[in-house]
Design an enzyme around this catalytic site. Sequence first.
Site, PDB file in Angstrom:
ATOM      1  N   GLU A   1       0.850  -1.193   0.000  1.00 42.02           N
ATOM      2  CA  GLU A   1       0.000   0.000   0.000  1.00 42.02           C
ATOM      3  C   GLU A   1       0.885   1.241   0.000  1.00 42.02           C
ATOM      4  O   GLU A   1       1.759   1.392   0.858  1.00 42.02           O
ATOM      5  CB  GLU A   1      -0.902   0.022   1.230  1.00 42.02           C
ATOM      6  CG  GLU A   1      -1.751   1.288   1.299  1.00 42.02           C
ATOM      7  CD  GLU A   1      -2.414   1.480   2.652  1.00 42.02           C
ATOM      8  OE1 GLU A   1      -3.300   2.345   2.736  1.00 42.02           O
ATOM      9  OE2 GLU A   1      -2.038   0.784   3.620  1.00 42.02           O
TER      10      GLU A   1
ATOM     11  N   GLY B   1      11.190  15.451 -13.055  1.00 44.51           N
ATOM     12  CA  GLY B   1      11.255  14.007 -13.259  1.00 44.51           C
ATOM     13  C   GLY B   1      11.527  13.219 -12.000  1.00 44.51           C
ATOM     14  O   GLY B   1      11.673  11.995 -12.049  1.00 44.51           O
TER      15      GLY B   1
ATOM     16  N   GLY C   1       9.523  12.633  -9.441  1.00 41.89           N
ATOM     17  CA  GLY C   1       8.402  11.763  -9.074  1.00 41.89           C
ATOM     18  C   GLY C   1       8.410  10.460  -9.844  1.00 41.89           C
ATOM     19  O   GLY C   1       8.194   9.381  -9.280  1.00 41.89           O
TER      20      GLY C   1
END
EC number: 2.3.1.48
Length: 796
Positions: free
Chosen positions: A536, A550, A552
């Site tokens: 999760e 870039g 992320g």
Amino acid sequence: MSESTGIPQGSPAVGAAGSAPAAPGVGGTECSGAAVGSARIAVKKAQLRSSPRPKKLEKLGVYSSCKAEGACKCNGWKSQNPPPTPPPPTPPRAEQPTAVSLMEPCRSCSHALGDHVTHLENVSEEEMNRLLGIVLDVEYLYTCVHKEEDPDTKQVYFSLFKLLRKCILQMGRPVVEALESPPFEKPSIEQGVNNFVQYKFSHLPSKERQTIVELAKMFLNQINYWQLETPSQKRQRAPDDDVAGYKVNYTRWLCYCNVPQFCDSLPRYEATQIFGRIFLRSVFTIMRKQLLEQARQEKDKLPPEKRTLILTHFPKFLSMLEEEVYSHNSPIWSENFMIGLSGGQIPTVVSAPPVNRSLYYSSSPAPVELAGGGSVSPARKTASVLEPNPGGEKRKPAEPLSHEDSKRPRVVGDIPMELINEVMSTITDPTAMLGPETSLLSAHSARDEAARLEERRGVIEFHVIGNSLNQKPNKKILMWLVGLQNVFSHQLPRMPKEYITRLVFDPKHKTLSLIKDGRVIGGICFRMFPTQGFTEIVFCAVTSNEQVKGYGTHLMNHLKEYHIKHEILNFLTYADEYAIGYFKKQGFSKDIKVPKSKYVGYIKDYEGATLMGCELNPCIPYTEFSVIIKKQKEIIKKLIERKQAQIRKVYPGLSCFKEGVRQIAIESIPGIRETGWKPLGKSKELKDPDQLYSTLKNILTQVKSHPNAWPFMEPVKKNEAPGYYQVIRFPMDLKTMSERLKSRYYTTRKLFMADMQRIFTNCREYNPPESEYYKCANLLEKFFYTKIKEAGLIDK
């Protein structure tokens, strides 16, 4: 849930001679009873798993705590009539003793057996058989603990004993934690030796190079079965060596490679795949000495054609490898080592059951069959130390053949490897490429290109960190966790700060942190659920002044590779309206692949958010994925340019459209056939979906009924062919094809034929030409194309 335990460092080796391990430390020399001991364990497991369910419950009850009312503290059912010690010998083909009644009282707490096994009432046979396997491993380790005299060895046995005992009580899966998870070094020994062959011998002719490849396989296989000397023996033999470092690797080898060979409920790894240069340096000298000594002792047993290989070439091979192992600047240990364009690579060494065989290599070994069915992999190998490939495994990979020697049929339309290599040498050579300088990023560069370059230059770093209640807090990690808390709080203003703090510092949660100039600028907080098969993602953010660079994308790619390493291939997250776009770009969708029963009650539900999931492909190197795609595009572009250069004739443009013609057949365009275009026969592609489905179903049914289809009926199992999915990147089987056909995946004959062809190509890629699987693939392929022609899907 998975159970884990810490293993003390420097623990001596585990053997498996007879009913208990032999004394550790006899490097490389195996005991004669090793195979017998491991075979005995396998036979016992097979017998126990074939017992009636009441007998299984009785066995598991011994290791199950009492669940009667009144908080009974009994941790295992004990029979009123315990068996004699030692138990009498079991006569051949003796009938199994009758299982006791579930009402039989416990000698310790007086509660019935049924009160100890209430948690097993609805457990499947498969799960019960798994637990029974752990039970026998526990009993074996119990014997080891009592028979072992070395205190360090006894301590490791006892630690593993407690781990497996706890797994039975809690119905969990054992996870051994020794320092960190494998692999422990990069590149691995296997990759280093592969690089060595390419570095030193790629210039040799094909046949001579193949000899070197065979020697390399022999050497790698030997490492996988080598018995390490204990740290105390190492200290006596080489007091100046780094014994403390040796203890660390010794413990890892013991827990991940040696003990799991006979306690198969523990995860097992090959030493050549999880260790590297440091490990090899610690064993190479004594290993080389004993290998050559045994070669001289067994020289009279060698056939004439193998004597030169073993007695002449192998010592030279080891001497040259020794130079690279102990050299401080050898290129073979570089992660960026570029494999030469010529020569084949050494295939993954696949572990297999040992057989008694002479020193030389046999290309078609016989499998070892056990009374209980199947085969076992013992802790100590009884075969000769120079044996390159112990037999008995299913679908072993073939030795690599050079392009000129390979007689295997290629996939239709495949591009020659020589041409690919030539194009690759062009696009990777700056002097051969025309055009402007490309020092700056192009307008069409990938989103993560800038971040990737910054990581290579050391501008940014990625670290998986988390809080711990078991270890003294690390000041740097605590500072990073505080930094992550601040980033998440600032970028997620609608999320309560106390909630963010609780999850970031929760020991069950981890965070992949992005560090720049020593401070945190972003991260992804997540929680792994290994038993449920997913992770999760809780928070994901990059500080506002560092966005649109870039980071992320590169952050998520690192997280994907981290999870592939830990064999968790599904992400789940609740994304708000602002994050949905980001997650879609990272491969997430609202189509959740994880069954609902797996995640309901496990993950946190957020009001107004959308549940999204992402399924990972373990074959994709995500952090380099955009580079690979870019290179593939460049290769295709160059191949098109080459094809265009071959077509020298220039045709005038089409004038028919000026005369009012609305459309023409493609094949009527002048020169179109010279480009390699081929017309599709009118009768070849069935346009009616139902007719196509019926035809393909009929062909698939006939293929599955063919006597040579048996190896391809279901997906290859990892335990039957270790390393198969590292060799074969795109597996296929008849069961998968049946499911695809049922779901109407095959909208054209080409899709159907491509999947079928992949089955045959994969088989020939993985198996040697003399194997039964290889022959089955050839015969079934011939039958398949006969049926395809009869159905009118291709020309006869």
